[in-house]
Design an enzyme around this catalytic site. Structure first.
Site, short mmCIF file in Angstrom:
data_model
loop_
_atom_site.label_atom_id
_atom_site.label_comp_id
_atom_site.label_asym_id
_atom_site.label_seq_id
_atom_site.Cartn_x
_atom_site.Cartn_y
_atom_site.Cartn_z
N GLU A 176 0.83 -1.21 0.00
CA GLU A 176 0.00 0.00 0.00
C GLU A 176 0.87 1.25 0.00
OE1 GLU A 176 -2.96 2.03 -0.81
OE2 GLU A 176 -3.70 0.12 -0.03
N GLU B 107 1.70 6.21 -7.19
CA GLU B 107 0.62 7.10 -7.61
C GLU B 107 1.04 8.57 -7.50
OE1 GLU B 107 -2.91 6.17 -5.42
OE2 GLU B 107 -3.34 4.41 -6.63
#
Length: 120
Positions: free
Chosen positions: A68, A75
């Site tokens: 994560e 991102e």
């Protein structure tokens, strides 16, 4: 010379903890993972997991957190480099998100294997 080395190493731990705190503050998924981590650790304590079971549970938790966090970094980098929509950026971000999904599914399977015998 040795004191500088030690100070630099301690500073690097500080940067790492700052990164974890920033991740928790800025990312809703991080807070979901934090709650899930607390629940799983509490369940492990409640059921008094054996050492090998704890190893699997801790590995699964770490895998989800690591993927994560890396997904978030990917991102953020892609958003910075290419603020507009681009098919290659979408591909990169989708693959990174897929890695998190695989880690989460693996963690759920580990959780089922470890906890179902205690629950039933």
């Amino acid at each position: 010379m040795r004191n500088v080395y030690i100070r630099n190493r301690l500073a690097s731990f500080g940067y790492a903890f700052n990164g974890i705190a920033a991740f928790l503050r800025s990312e809703p998924h991080a807070r979901v993972h934090a709650v899930a981590t607390v629940v799983v650790i509490a369940a492990g304590c409640w059921y008094k997991l054996a050492t090998p079971e704890w190893i699997w549970v801790i590995f699964a938790i770490a895998l989800v957190w690591i993927t994560e966090m890396l997904n978030t970094v990917i991102e953020k980098i892609m958003d910075h480099l290419s603020p507009g929509l681009h098919p290659k950026v979408k591909f990169i971000k989708d693959v990174a998100a897929g890695a998190v999904l695989i880690a989460a599914i693996a963690a759920a399977i580990v959780g089922a294997v470890v906890f179902i015998p205690y629950i039933f």
